[in-house]
Design a protein around this motif. Sequence first.
Motif, PDB file in Angstrom:
ATOM      1  N   VAL A  22       0.862  -1.177   0.000  1.00  0.00           N
ATOM      2  CA  VAL A  22       0.000   0.000   0.000  1.00  0.00           C
ATOM      3  C   VAL A  22       0.904   1.233   0.000  1.00  0.00           C
ATOM      4  O   VAL A  22       1.727   1.408   0.892  1.00  0.00           O
ATOM      5  CB  VAL A  22      -0.946   0.014   1.228  1.00  0.00           C
ATOM      6  CG1 VAL A  22      -1.784   1.287   1.243  1.00  0.00           C
ATOM      7  CG2 VAL A  22      -1.833  -1.228   1.236  1.00  0.00           C
ATOM      8  N   TYR A  46      -1.654  -1.085  -3.954  1.00  0.00           N
ATOM      9  CA  TYR A  46      -2.741  -0.128  -3.824  1.00  0.00           C
ATOM     10  C   TYR A  46      -2.117   1.254  -3.681  1.00  0.00           C
ATOM     11  O   TYR A  46      -1.398   1.518  -2.714  1.00  0.00           O
ATOM     12  CB  TYR A  46      -3.601  -0.434  -2.591  1.00  0.00           C
ATOM     13  CG  TYR A  46      -4.367  -1.725  -2.712  1.00  0.00           C
ATOM     14  CD1 TYR A  46      -5.534  -1.800  -3.465  1.00  0.00           C
ATOM     15  CD2 TYR A  46      -3.912  -2.878  -2.071  1.00  0.00           C
ATOM     16  CE1 TYR A  46      -6.238  -2.991  -3.572  1.00  0.00           C
ATOM     17  CE2 TYR A  46      -4.610  -4.076  -2.164  1.00  0.00           C
ATOM     18  CZ  TYR A  46      -5.763  -4.116  -2.920  1.00  0.00           C
ATOM     19  OH  TYR A  46      -6.455  -5.295  -3.035  1.00  0.00           O
ATOM     20  N   LEU A  85      -9.595  -0.122   2.678  1.00  0.00           N
ATOM     21  CA  LEU A  85      -8.967  -1.421   2.472  1.00  0.00           C
ATOM     22  C   LEU A  85      -9.215  -2.280   3.702  1.00  0.00           C
ATOM     23  O   LEU A  85      -9.382  -1.767   4.816  1.00  0.00           O
ATOM     24  CB  LEU A  85      -7.458  -1.278   2.253  1.00  0.00           C
ATOM     25  CG  LEU A  85      -6.996  -0.542   1.001  1.00  0.00           C
ATOM     26  CD1 LEU A  85      -5.474  -0.412   0.995  1.00  0.00           C
ATOM     27  CD2 LEU A  85      -7.472  -1.246  -0.258  1.00  0.00           C
ATOM     28  N   ILE A 115      -3.975  -1.244   8.659  1.00  0.00           N
ATOM     29  CA  ILE A 115      -3.793  -1.830   7.334  1.00  0.00           C
ATOM     30  C   ILE A 115      -2.676  -2.878   7.314  1.00  0.00           C
ATOM     31  O   ILE A 115      -2.756  -3.867   6.597  1.00  0.00           O
ATOM     32  CB  ILE A 115      -3.486  -0.727   6.302  1.00  0.00           C
ATOM     33  CG1 ILE A 115      -4.669   0.222   6.142  1.00  0.00           C
ATOM     34  CG2 ILE A 115      -3.123  -1.330   4.945  1.00  0.00           C
ATOM     35  CD1 ILE A 115      -4.335   1.455   5.339  1.00  0.00           C
TER      36      ILE A 115
END
Length: 177
Positions: A22, A46, A85, A115
Amino acid sequence: MNFTNPTIHIDALGLNPGDVVVDLGAGSGAYAKVAAKAVTARGTVYAIDLNRDLLTRLKQDATGEHLPNIDTVWGDIERENGVQLTSHIADAILLCNTLFMVEDKQGLLQEIKRILKPKGKVLIVEWSDSHGGVGPHKDHVFSEEEAKTLFSTHGFTISHINDDASYHYRFVATNNI
């Protein structure tokens, strides 16, 4: 002095094929693109940003560069659940040239912890100074010591990355949980 090299830093992070990365504050996607190559088509990157125009441009660039494993996501990285997410999805997080712009650094760390997988890593690359106007205004620079303290107080272990003589400092913070 020169600008930082995303490939050197991504290599130091030790990403593997199939990893989920990410990129918080992805901007133009320089780090996301290098990470997408490192995790191969089996992995996903991402790219998160508040600027929808940058995300659109990044998605177009990724398509043109045959990097279909980059997903662009609009999100607010400064608040818990601001990035849509799944919790504990990321093997690694990229925080590159972003920390100096973040107003709510505690909120950012809460979202990173949400995350990131246990034992996951965060690559921090940040401006070391304003460098006579090349970097951010001197009042916005977030020092290396402040950054290391921020991550350490949130349960991360800090590892140094070799200096590439750039305008930036860099380190990896590993989630101890």
